[in-house]
Design a protein around this motif. Structure first.
Motif, PDB file in Angstrom:
ATOM      1  N   LYS A  13       0.800  -1.154   0.011  1.00 17.44           N
ATOM      2  CA  LYS A  13       0.073   0.086   0.119  1.00 17.44           C
ATOM      3  C   LYS A  13       0.882   1.106   0.073  1.00 17.44           C
ATOM      4  N   HIS A  93      -8.606  -3.320  -5.935  1.00 20.58           N
ATOM      5  CA  HIS A  93      -8.349  -3.707  -4.546  1.00 20.58           C
ATOM      6  C   HIS A  93      -9.614  -2.895  -4.231  1.00 20.58           C
ATOM      7  N   GLU A 163     -11.193 -10.910  -1.021  1.00 22.15           N
ATOM      8  CA  GLU A 163     -10.866 -10.075   0.189  1.00 22.15           C
ATOM      9  C   GLU A 163     -12.074  -9.408   0.816  1.00 22.15           C
ATOM     10  N   GLY A 169      -7.087  -5.285   7.344  1.00 21.89           N
ATOM     11  CA  GLY A 169      -6.417  -4.338   8.358  1.00 21.89           C
ATOM     12  C   GLY A 169      -7.201  -4.355   9.686  1.00 21.89           C
ATOM     13  N   SER A 209      -6.063  -9.792   6.786  1.00 23.14           N
ATOM     14  CA  SER A 209      -5.491  -9.979   8.066  1.00 23.14           C
ATOM     15  C   SER A 209      -4.992 -11.481   8.138  1.00 23.14           C
ATOM     16  N   GLY A 230      -1.596  -7.529   3.351  1.00 23.60           N
ATOM     17  CA  GLY A 230      -1.391  -6.104   3.618  1.00 23.60           C
ATOM     18  C   GLY A 230      -0.147  -6.097   4.573  1.00 23.60           C
TER      19      GLY A 230
HETATM   20  C1  PEP Z   1      -5.179  -6.035   1.722  1.00 25.16           C
HETATM   21  O1  PEP Z   1      -5.079  -4.932   1.881  1.00 25.16           O
HETATM   22  O2  PEP Z   1      -5.048  -6.502   0.599  1.00 25.16           O
HETATM   23  C2  PEP Z   1      -4.943  -6.818   2.832  1.00 25.16           C
HETATM   24  C3  PEP Z   1      -5.457  -8.174   3.019  1.00 25.16           C
HETATM   25  O3  PEP Z   1      -4.506  -6.134   4.209  1.00 25.16           O
HETATM   26  P1  PEP Z   1      -4.291  -6.797   5.485  1.00 25.16           P
HETATM   27  O4  PEP Z   1      -3.537  -8.271   5.168  1.00 25.16           O
HETATM   28  O5  PEP Z   1      -3.366  -5.820   6.271  1.00 25.16           O
HETATM   29  O6  PEP Z   1      -5.693  -7.154   6.160  1.00 25.16           O
END
Ligand code: PEP
Length: 249
Positions: A13, A93, A163, A169, A209, A230
């Motif tokens: 990101k 995304h 996702e 997050g 996550s 992420g």
């Molecule tokens: C993402 O933003 O694609 C993501 C999965 O973030 P995180 O792993 O931090 O939840």
């Protein structure tokens, strides 16, 4: 039976500095021959330097414009990403869909741009919390798949990342049963559209996550072929744990 090689993809990101390239060097040193594919998608200004490390960690963009070039200030085309050394690009995304109002058609156009430039398109889909609570997660994702994936998708040019937006997050993760239900549903949807021979080659990542502590159990779920990560992709120590879990799955 089709064997799909697992993929651990990281999305930095809008984080990192050039000093963070040391994390990639650490991963390259720790995993000279990983049993899964590894891609990190850093902010665009770091792509060239990361690609120059020439290790097993491949480099991707986080987004691309649908056009190859032109008057689009601040945007980056798939061709420019490829020229900088990227081999993949994330499109659709949920942060792009929310922050920039990207529709399924926009995502579809960007995926075609990725292919045009020879990049692997990592196409993201996922429901928001209210949609899951209302029992609509499958239909929402089904619509996103139909609209966001161009005709001509194959396992060579496309990866799908499921996702759930509420899991990104937040530390929240769907139950393994819910992940399996969604990934099995996605396989069925793509089989209907593209036929089993093609659909079975397309890898499905789970994202939201994922940590070294939960990666192994997620990778063991039906039709989960890896993860889009992420926060836990920023440090080699964390992402290395996820790569190791993918390799063992
Ligand atoms: C993402 O933003 O694609 C993501 C999965 O973030 P995180 O792993 O931090 O939840």
């Amino acid at each position: 039976m089709t064997t799909r090689r697992k993929l651990a993809a990281g999305n930095w990101k809008m984080n990192g500095t050039q000093a963070a390239l040391a994390e990639i060097s650490a991963l390259n040193a720790a995993f000279p021959a990983p049993a899964c594919d590894v891609i990190i998608c850093p902010p665009a200004p770091f792509i060239s330097a990361m690609a120059a490390l020439k290790g097993v960690v491949k480099v991707g963009g986080q987004d691309c414009h649908a056009n190859a070039s032109g008057a689009h200030t601040g945007d980056v085309s798939a061709e420019i990403l490829a020229d900088a050394g990227a081999t993949a690009v994330i499109v659709g995304h949920s942060e792009r869909r929310a922050d920039h109002g990207e529709s399924d058609q926009t995502v579809n156009d960007k995926a075609q741009a990725a292919w045009r430039a020879g990049l692997l398109a990592i196409i993201c889909v996922g429901e928001v919390e209210d949609e899951r609570t209302a029992g609509n997660a499958l239909s929402i994702v089904g619509g996103q798949l139909a609209g966001s994936i161009p005709d001509g998708a194959t396992g060579e040019n496309t990866v799908i990342a499921y996702e759930p937006v509420w899991a990104i997050g937040t530390g929240l993760v769907p139950t393994l049963k819910d992940i399996a239900e969604m990934h099995d549903f996605m396989r069925a949807e793509l089989t209907t559209r593209f036929g089993a021979d093609v659909a079975n080659t397309i890898r499905f990542l789970y994202g939201g996550s994922v940590k070294p502590t939960n990666a192994a159990e997620i990778f063991a779920v039906s039709n989960v072929d890896g993860a889009l990560v992420g926060g836990a992709s920023l440090k080699a120590a964390d992402f290395g744990g996820i790569i190791a879990a993918a390799a063992n799955a």
